[in-house]
Design a protein around this motif. Sequence first.
Motif, short mmCIF file in Angstrom:
data_model
loop_
_atom_site.label_atom_id
_atom_site.label_comp_id
_atom_site.label_asym_id
_atom_site.label_seq_id
_atom_site.Cartn_x
_atom_site.Cartn_y
_atom_site.Cartn_z
N ASP B 302 0.83 -1.20 0.00
CA ASP B 302 0.00 0.00 0.00
C ASP B 302 0.87 1.26 0.00
O ASP B 302 0.63 2.23 -0.74
CB ASP B 302 -0.92 -0.03 1.23
N LYS B 303 1.92 1.22 0.82
CA LYS B 303 2.84 2.36 0.89
C LYS B 303 3.53 2.58 -0.46
O LYS B 303 3.68 3.71 -0.91
CB LYS B 303 3.89 2.08 1.98
N GLU B 304 3.90 1.48 -1.11
CA GLU B 304 4.57 1.57 -2.42
C GLU B 304 3.63 2.20 -3.45
O GLU B 304 4.05 3.02 -4.27
CB GLU B 304 5.00 0.18 -2.89
N ILE B 305 2.36 1.77 -3.41
CA ILE B 305 1.39 2.32 -4.37
C ILE B 305 1.27 3.83 -4.17
O ILE B 305 1.31 4.61 -5.12
CB ILE B 305 0.01 1.63 -4.21
N MET B 396 11.40 -6.28 1.21
CA MET B 396 11.81 -6.52 -0.17
C MET B 396 10.73 -7.26 -0.95
O MET B 396 10.48 -6.95 -2.12
CB MET B 396 13.13 -7.31 -0.22
N PHE B 397 10.07 -8.22 -0.32
CA PHE B 397 9.00 -8.95 -1.02
C PHE B 397 7.81 -8.03 -1.29
O PHE B 397 7.16 -8.15 -2.33
CB PHE B 397 8.57 -10.20 -0.24
N GLY B 398 7.53 -7.14 -0.37
CA GLY B 398 6.45 -6.17 -0.58
C GLY B 398 6.74 -5.32 -1.80
O GLY B 398 5.87 -5.11 -2.65
N LYS B 399 7.98 -4.87 -1.90
CA LYS B 399 8.37 -4.01 -3.03
C LYS B 399 8.33 -4.82 -4.33
O LYS B 399 7.96 -4.31 -5.39
CB LYS B 399 9.77 -3.45 -2.78
N MET B 400 8.73 -6.09 -4.21
CA MET B 400 8.74 -6.97 -5.37
C MET B 400 7.30 -7.21 -5.87
O MET B 400 7.02 -7.13 -7.06
CB MET B 400 9.34 -8.30 -4.92
N LEU B 401 6.42 -7.48 -4.93
CA LEU B 401 5.02 -7.75 -5.30
C LEU B 401 4.35 -6.53 -5.93
O LEU B 401 3.53 -6.67 -6.83
CB LEU B 401 4.22 -8.22 -4.08
N PHE B 402 4.73 -5.36 -5.46
CA PHE B 402 4.18 -4.14 -6.06
C PHE B 402 4.55 -4.08 -7.55
O PHE B 402 3.73 -3.73 -8.40
CB PHE B 402 4.69 -2.90 -5.32
N ASN B 403 5.80 -4.45 -7.83
CA ASN B 403 6.26 -4.47 -9.22
C ASN B 403 5.44 -5.47 -10.05
O ASN B 403 5.05 -5.20 -11.18
CB ASN B 403 7.75 -4.82 -9.26
#
Lengths: 237, 531
Positions: B302-305, B396-403
């Motif tokens: 959510d933060k990445e979005i 890192m997985f959160g950032k990866m999943l956002f991608n």
Amino acid sequence: MLKIVNVSKSYDKKKKAIDQINLEIYPGDIYGFIGHNGAGKTTLLKAIAGILNFDEGEITIFGKSIAKDNLEAKKVMAYIPDNPDVYESLTGIQFLDFIADAYDVSLEKRNNLIKKYAQMFEIESVLNNPISSYSHGMKQKVVIMSALIHNPKVMLLDEPFVGLDPKASYLLKEVFHELVAQGTLIFFSTHVLEVAEKLCNKVAIIRNGKIVANGLTLDVIKDKSLENIFIDLLNES
Amino acid sequence: MMYFKLMKVFFKENFSFKKLIGTDLKTSKIKAILIIVAIIYGFGSVILGFGFMFFEFGKILQEANMIEMLLEFVFIYGTFLSVFFVLFRANGYLFHYKDFDILQPLPIKSRTVIFAKLTVMLAFIYITVFLIVSPIVFSYFYHSGFDILKLLTIIVLLLMIPLLPLVIFAFVSLLIARFSANFRFSKALNLILMFTFFLGIMYLSMSMNFSGDSPLSGQIGVFASISKYIITAQWFKTAVHDLNLLAMLGVVSLSLVLLTGFIFLIEKLVIKTNQMGMTTKVRSTNKAVISKKREMIVNIIDKEIKKFFSVTVYVFNSGFGPIMMAIGGVAILIFKEDLLTYIDLFEGVGLNFEAMVLLLLGFLISTVFTSAISLSLEGKNFWILKSLPIKAETVMFGKMLFNVILTLPLSLFALFMASIALQFSFVNLLVMSLYLISLCFLSSALGSVINLHFPKFNYVNETEVVKQSLGALLGMFSTWLIVTVNALIYYFLSDLSFPVLILLNIILNSGLFIGVFFYIKKAAQPIFYKL
């Protein structure tokens, strides 16, 4: 308790930013950390918070090593930096929820604490707004709230009174007293010697990366003022 | 002179070596060399590709005795680039500059500061304009014969071309900024504007005539009608091609007079707008403050979005791929008949359109490199993640999943649309979908590893990370590399059937992904601690 044993850190492998630091801080202590610009205050605070690694020594928080048992050590700790750089794209409440989730704080508990501190710091009305619209002081208040949201046993603060209005400063000091009464230990850096003198039961003075005086505030200052002691110690170098 | 002192500071701020390549040559030579090589490669390929097109186009125009048409292209391309720059930069450079509070109290004339600011902005425009139009100018001289006087005229006039757009579009830039600041979603508005502008340019470039000898021939009509209404375009052409001194003086004097007037005119306006500052309207709500408890990984995504959509340059650079997938997906259905005609043309050549579609989507996936830069974009906020009891692998997985969220749904959408239009078999569609899933996950995971090893936390603005960091560069190259390896497998084992070949690539990508996944799981925490 927070135990710092022989901790050293160098950024360039030449000059040590902190050199063989030894400190013990107990539950119920409000420990002031005083030093000139570039003395190593922020480096030590960041090392304790697990933000910076260090070259030598050991830091334990209630028996958990910050270097080896990083996550467990952090669970009881809260850190407030000197500059409230927070996620500007989030709203105040989203940021607080983010931090509360990291510490696995129950909904009921976080709601109570958010309500209590939002009222205290008078920022209830802006919590639904993006942080990017906040003033420096408001951001600082949100960061302070985020640190208080999980009832930490260890609170680390880097110049916490800078940027706060007089009322917020007063309230923060009240919060300090409330927390130490519950057994929290507080370790904070400050340039405001009067605050340290009045608020802290213990102080440490750092000069060029080395602790040059520490202990009970009354023992350190004796019959002088903290300002005189500080200047004397600086002049000795 | 104060102007030159200001210029020295501004140029250091904007054009320093470290700023341009994103790293310091003294501290990391290898990184710097890698970036320089990549920049040269990037620019080289664009200029050479562009150059080849215009070289061929020039040949056609020369045969038709219309070589001077190239000068219209020089003028229009130069003008368009200037408009683009001014539109998106003038507000920040002139009307709301960040160092206003530092400069205003100093005993320096406002006009001097404005002129210095203008010079820096113009320097950016000149570099871009000269780079882009140089292949056109080369083609012009190659086919019409070199003349030093003509070259000097072109250089002088190219210095004048951006001035008229500057005078007009600086105000448009200010108006857009002030207008959009009245909205809560001002960033979204700016984004829509930027994408519309770019897609408009793309549409113009795509107005090609494939049946002709050059893809650029389709633009002749458009540019000729534009030039007809712009007097300076005609003067530019006459001044260079016929060495008409009067026309040259016309362009120079008109541009300089307008610039001088502009500086005098905007002096007070610049001070006023800078004093007002830029604050986006925030709608105060009486809504109750409601807390939500969520899994940490959901919080990170959510933060990445939110971060993604709050940084215009981030969306614009990493969001172009998904937008093209969406537009392409719809377009492929609309232009189905035209496409089928081309497929018939290529039938004898032995091209496999399923493979072509995958290659194209692979390329678009490579342009979405958020996982390779999102850790760097934590910047000054990185202390939050480091001080919290959150596992580095979760971050890192959160950032990866956002991608993956950015790339996978739209690439699958584009694939399904293509499969409807081009009637792919069910088996082919299935393996192609699985291939895209494997590529999206692998590409995202590789990006995460790259960012763990090549983070860049010290930057003034996000552009340095999104456009100039090693993470961004390697993030894009790593996916290209995977797609290239996949293509080579396809090429060298072409005796096998299409589904088997794609399955082989899926197995390879999945195997690599599992390896990278476990590497992140193991290495993220210790690396995080040292960052």
